[in-house]
Design an enzyme around this catalytic site. Structure first.
Site, mmCIF file in Angstrom:
data_model
loop_
_atom_site.group_PDB
_atom_site.id
_atom_site.type_symbol
_atom_site.label_atom_id
_atom_site.label_comp_id
_atom_site.label_asym_id
_atom_site.label_seq_id
_atom_site.Cartn_x
_atom_site.Cartn_y
_atom_site.Cartn_z
ATOM 1 N N CYS A 22 -2.184 -14.493 50.811
ATOM 2 C CA CYS A 22 -0.753 -14.425 50.517
ATOM 3 C C CYS A 22 -0.466 -13.196 49.659
ATOM 4 C CB CYS A 22 -0.324 -15.693 49.802
ATOM 5 S SG CYS A 22 -0.855 -17.168 50.672
ATOM 6 N N ARG B 99 -24.763 3.277 52.195
ATOM 7 C CA ARG B 99 -23.819 3.242 53.305
ATOM 8 C C ARG B 99 -24.391 3.804 54.606
ATOM 9 N NH1 ARG B 99 -18.363 3.379 52.565
ATOM 10 N NH2 ARG B 99 -18.740 4.124 50.455
ATOM 11 N N TYR C 225 -20.823 -2.246 52.090
ATOM 12 C CA TYR C 225 -19.669 -2.440 51.205
ATOM 13 C C TYR C 225 -18.562 -3.257 51.880
ATOM 14 C CZ TYR C 225 -22.172 1.301 48.849
ATOM 15 O OH TYR C 225 -23.160 2.051 48.250
ATOM 16 N N GLY D 284 -24.808 8.837 48.954
ATOM 17 C CA GLY D 284 -23.530 9.508 49.193
ATOM 18 C C GLY D 284 -23.361 10.117 50.565
#
Ligand code: PLP
Length: 397
Positions: free
Chosen positions: A344, A269, A373, A228
């Site tokens: 699209c 992360r 991520y 975190g």
């Protein structure tokens, strides 16, 4: 790596449009080494591989971290492809019996248990195959949380054992065969940018776990404080102050000597975001309803992070001089652009209202901090476009 990328882009000019992830493994290993070396004794840094489980990244990380945190049988396979004996801790909110058995037969160090039923499953399987599973109970804290973390922690989620069910879970581990309670696991927030808030959170964990030790008469040998730690995508110059965090950490954890022989971090992360870049070629530049758009080869099916976090992802423009069409090359100067991909759907947006000095069709946009991520969480085959290349630079590559 920027120079190598620039050269590659020039060499490719006029060919198939550039669309690639590039990883700087030197930057990765330098960052992770610095982080790990600054941790106080008793603290160990695991890598949560769901952030990016590319084999080359895992190989570069394995010698530096305490091991891998995995949350599926597939991730365990990837960890075991790196090393039969690499320490692995196994979490995940909905483990199947087959995954539990795989974890036990492949000698994971610990399992992070998410419910009382899961404890029974682990006990049953461990007993059948003649093992003892060391477990941490993952607890979903009731709060209140320190005010600094309130925006991120303390909301209902499906993860972990509710604090209300903790007495039942502790009693179950004590009586069930094949499982041994080693400690607790707490992972309460994501992308936290404040070192002060993180220290407050750990202090909150310390007080909470100490109270449980008293209340349940158990001893927490290992406390897992989760991941975190965040990356500031909005202001790349203002990142989580790791130096401050590492300096203050001993004061938070040393107050109870003899407890918590091991404190595990499992970051994803923060360890790998910076080493990755996503480079995509601008195919077209146009204005619709008063908004300037740059349309790129690639998009959120390859780099879903910005839509998933509802942010505008930072990028720089890599100018490409070559232009072989006879048509006028579209160009914007001192503009605010919205960068969109080849899908699209109007949701295929990588950046909004981004200020650029100049952008032209044929230039390449380089999105930074794309290593965590990014590719991993994306829906690669939506619209069946070709996948991007994945390039690895550095001595470790
Ligand atoms: C995702 C996850 C992590 C890693 O989170 P980061 O925010 O990438 O550091 C760690 N532990 C658990 C249980 C997770 O689900």
């Amino acid at each position: 790596m920027r120079d190598q990328l620039a050269k590659l882009v020039q060499d490719r000019a006029g060919g198939e449009p550039v669309c690639l992830f590039a990883y700087d493994l030197d930057l990765l290993t330098e960052h992770v080494r610095t982080v790990v070396e600054s941790l106080p004794p008793r603290c160990r840094m695991f890598y949560a591989m769901k952030a990016n489980s590319a084999d080359r990244l895992l190989r570069a990380l394995a010698p530096l971290v305490a091991g891998f945190e995995v949350a599926s049988g597939g991730e365990l396979d990837k960890a075991r492809a790196i090393g039969e004996t690499t320490p692995v801790i196994f979490g995940g909110p909905a483990k199947t019996p087959a995954e539990i058995e795989q974890a036990l037969t492949q000698n994971v160090t610990r399992l992070h248990v998410e419910s009382v039923l899961e404890l029974h499953r682990i006990s049953e399987i461990a007993t059948r195959i003649g093992r003892t599973a060391e477990v941490l109970l993952r607890v979903n804290l009731a709060g209140p949380f320190p005010s600094a973390t309130l925006a991120m922690a303390g909301r209902p989620t499906q993860f972990g054992i509710s604090e209300a069910a903790l007495p039942e879970a502790v009693a179950a581990v004590a009586t069930l065969p094949g499982v041994r309670l080693v400690g607790f696991h707490l992972h309460s927030l994501s992308n936290n940018l404040s070192a002060t808030a993180h220290l407050e959170l750990l202090d909150h964990y310390r007080r909470t776990v100490s109270a449980w030790e008293q209340e349940f008469g158990v001893r927490c040998e290992v406390l897992n404080v989760g991941g975190g730690i965040g990356v500031n995508y909005a202001d790349l110059a203002d990142q989580f102050d790791w130096v401050h965090f590492a300096r203050e950490l001993p004061a938070v954890i040393d107050e109870f000597p003899g407890h918590w022989a091991e404190i595990d971090f499992e970051c994803g992360r923060y360890l790998v975001a910076e080493c990755g870049q996503y480079a995509v070629e601008v195919l077209d530049v146009k204005r619709n309803h008063g908004v300037d758009y740059a349309l790129v080869r690639g998009g959120t099916h390859q780099f879903r992070l910005p839509v998933s976090w509802q942010h505008s992802h930072p990028f720089t423009v890599l100018p490409v001089e070559q232009w072989s069409l006879s048509a006028t090359r579209p160009e914007l100067r001192d503009a605010r652009i919205t960068v969109v991909g080849e899908l699209c759907t109007p949701k295929d947006v990588l950046a909004r209202d981004a200020v650029v000095a100049r952008v032209r069709a044929g230039d390449v946009l380089v999105f930074s901090h794309a290593g965590a991520y990014g590719w991993e969480i994306s829906h690669h085959d939506f619209l069946s476009h070709p996948h991007p290349e994945h390039l690895f630079y550095g001595d470790a590559a």
